[in-house]
Design a protein around this motif. Structure first.
Motif, short mmCIF file in Angstrom:
data_model
loop_
_atom_site.label_atom_id
_atom_site.label_comp_id
_atom_site.label_asym_id
_atom_site.label_seq_id
_atom_site.Cartn_x
_atom_site.Cartn_y
_atom_site.Cartn_z
N PRO A 443 0.81 -1.22 0.00
CA PRO A 443 0.00 0.00 0.00
C PRO A 443 0.85 1.27 0.00
N SER A 444 1.98 1.26 0.73
CA SER A 444 2.83 2.45 0.78
C SER A 444 3.45 2.74 -0.59
N LEU A 445 3.81 1.70 -1.34
CA LEU A 445 4.36 1.90 -2.67
C LEU A 445 3.30 2.48 -3.60
N ASP A 446 2.07 1.97 -3.50
CA ASP A 446 0.98 2.53 -4.30
C ASP A 446 0.78 4.01 -4.00
N PHE A 447 0.83 4.35 -2.71
CA PHE A 447 0.64 5.74 -2.31
C PHE A 447 1.74 6.62 -2.89
N LYS A 448 2.98 6.14 -2.87
CA LYS A 448 4.09 6.93 -3.42
C LYS A 448 3.91 7.14 -4.91
N ILE A 449 3.50 6.10 -5.62
CA ILE A 449 3.31 6.21 -7.07
C ILE A 449 2.19 7.20 -7.37
N ILE A 450 1.10 7.15 -6.60
CA ILE A 450 0.00 8.10 -6.80
C ILE A 450 0.47 9.53 -6.53
N PHE A 451 1.28 9.72 -5.48
CA PHE A 451 1.80 11.04 -5.14
C PHE A 451 2.62 11.61 -6.30
N TYR A 452 3.56 10.80 -6.82
CA TYR A 452 4.41 11.29 -7.90
C TYR A 452 3.63 11.44 -9.21
N THR A 453 2.56 10.68 -9.37
CA THR A 453 1.71 10.86 -10.55
C THR A 453 1.02 12.22 -10.49
N PHE A 454 0.52 12.59 -9.30
CA PHE A 454 -0.10 13.91 -9.14
C PHE A 454 0.91 15.02 -9.41
N ARG A 455 2.13 14.81 -8.97
CA ARG A 455 3.17 15.82 -9.22
C ARG A 455 3.42 15.97 -10.72
N THR A 456 3.41 14.85 -11.43
CA THR A 456 3.57 14.88 -12.88
C THR A 456 2.43 15.63 -13.54
#
Length: 463
Positions: A443-456
């Motif tokens: 779940p933490s990896l998913d959250f990180k990927i979502i965070f960096y996707t929003f930044r993109t």
């Protein structure tokens, strides 16, 4: 018994045992809380009260939802009793505390607030009923697996012509409640034309799964076979040793035997997979509800700039190589791929002006939320590709087939680290991040990927 029937049996058993536990606890509650005996003339009158009736209706359903989130109904064949004990205890504790916070703490009797022992009573009663019912079903199922009626029929796929003579393999299968009903030999000199043989077997007999017995130096052969087997959506078993060779790691906790590992699904706890699916449903539902006006406005702009459909549908390959139609806002001129499938680049002349804007912020992918809600995709997962390009990737990177262990995603580690690929070679480069994802799914990896996707998205670095 089939997996579906076994799953239904567990659901029905859990519902009835939870309901029985609540009925028994209600009787305890009536006798332990003195004010209830003074308020209601009899226990029968208490059972007929509105609060108790509502509890009987909704609490078992609440607990079923909790059991689903725990992942209890994902792997239902040959369950571990110890894991079942721990899972049940955790769910019961959460359920008891929730019952207290929602139901008991609102009682109209002030002194009730001090009777916290009711939480313990409820937890004990629920555990006795629920775990007792579960372990009974599990024990009967385990015994059934060792009988003729419960034997799972397995197709053994091997590169060893004498594999069927292996006593060690026969002993392993017998210990797992399996019986080989067909043998498919794939030698080094053969291409994987045995797919036709497998199809004939599937048409002529009902089987419950496959067992791969591939030499240690033939990892790529194993990947190619996996690519053939995934569409059947049946368990694909290999030994822990072979799994370590294929996935570079192995985790299991069966100390009484050498277990067979089902490689048709990712090697992660069931509760992680269940929570991931729940979050997918929640996020996609809220996303569609909030962003529908945005999708509608962009659709109007798409229609005004160029003729053709507003929503573009395209077949992609998803979980277990199951094809599905992905939905996007059309960002190219209609008929842009009239001749053959083409990948898109940064300065693609086929892209419309509004399409360039949407791609910059990945707004054209908003309708993907519908695919997530339907279960074709996940919020985070390897990006789904077309069969045309998958066939070309497999020629150089057979391990691509491992991606079919999980649902494809709206965003991915590969999309965050690498971005869009404009050639097959770039798709293969991006593949390593997707392989890393399925080996480290949390779940933490998913959250990180979502965070960096929003930044993109905020930076407008989509493509």
């Amino acid at each position: 018994m089939s997996i579906t029937k076994q799953r239904i049996l567990y659901v029905v058993t859990d519902y009835l045992s939870t309901l029985a536990a609540v009925l028994v606890f209600t009787a305890f509650r009536f006798h332990l809380v003195g004010e209830l005996a003074h308020t209601y003339e009899s226990i029968s009158a208490f059972y007929k009260s509105e609060g108790v009736i509502l509890t009987m209706v909704f609490f078992p359903l609440f607990m079923l939802a909790l059991y689903c989130l725990s992942g209890y109904y994902i792997s239902v064949i040959d369950k571990s009793r110890m894991k079942e004990f721990i899972d049940t205890a955790v769910c019961v504790l959460i359920g008891a505390v929730s019952f207290f916070m929602i139901v008991l703490i609102n009682d109209a009797f002030p002194e009730r607030l001090y009777n916290y022992e009711l939480i313990l009573v409820l937890a004990v009663v629920m555990f006795v009923f629920i775990y007792g019912a579960r372990v009974s079903v599990t024990t009967i199922s385990k015994r059934l697996l060792r009988t003729e009626a419960g034997i799972r029929k397995i197709v053994v796929i091997s590169a060893d012509e004498k594999c069927h003579e292996s006593k060690a393999l026969d002993s392993l299968l017998e210990g797992e409640g399996m019986r080989p009903v067909a043998w498919v030999n794939i030698s080094k000199s053969q291409d994987i034309n045995s797919e036709n043989e497998l199809r004939k077997l599937m048409d002529s007999m009902k089987v419950d799964g496959f067992l791969l017995n591939i030499p240690a130096d033939e990892r790529y052969m194993c990947f190619r076979i996996l690519d053939i087997l995934f569409p059947y959506e049946l368990p694909i078993y290999i030994t822990p040793y072979d799994y370590e060779l294929v996935m570079s790691k192995v985790r299991y906790d069966n100390v009484l035997s050498e277990p067979l590992i089902d490689i048709s699904r990712s090697d992660f706890p069931d509760h992680v997979l269940a929570m991931k699916r729940f979050s997918d449903i929640l996020v996609s539902f809220i996303g569609l509800a909030v962003l529908t006006p945005v999708i509608f406005a962009l659709g109007v702009a798409v229609k005004m700039q160029s003729p053709g459909p507003v929503i573009y549908s395209q077949e992609r390959i998803g979980y277990h190589k199951r094809p599905f139609n992905i939905y996007k806002l059309r960002s190219m001129y209609d008929g842009a791929e009239a001749d053959s499938p083409l990948l898109s680049g940064k300065d693609d002349s086929r892209v419309t002006p509004i399409g360039k804007f949407m791609r910059k912020y990945r707004l054209d992918e908003l309708p993907n939320l519908w695919n997530v809600l339907c279960g074709d995709m996940s919020i985070v997962g390897p990006r789904p590709e077309r069969k045309y390009f998958i066939d070309r990737i497999l020629q150089s990177a057979p391990y691509y087939s491992l991606l079919h262990q999980v649902r494809p995603g709206l965003t991915s580690w590969g999309m965050v680290k690498y971005g869009y690929a404009s050639s097959v070679d770039e798709m293969i480069e991006r593949l390593r991040y997707d392989i890393l994802y399925i080996q480290n799914l949390t779940p933490s990896l998913d959250f990180k990927i979502i965070f960096y996707t929003f930044r993109t998205l905020v930076r407008g670095e989509g493509i």
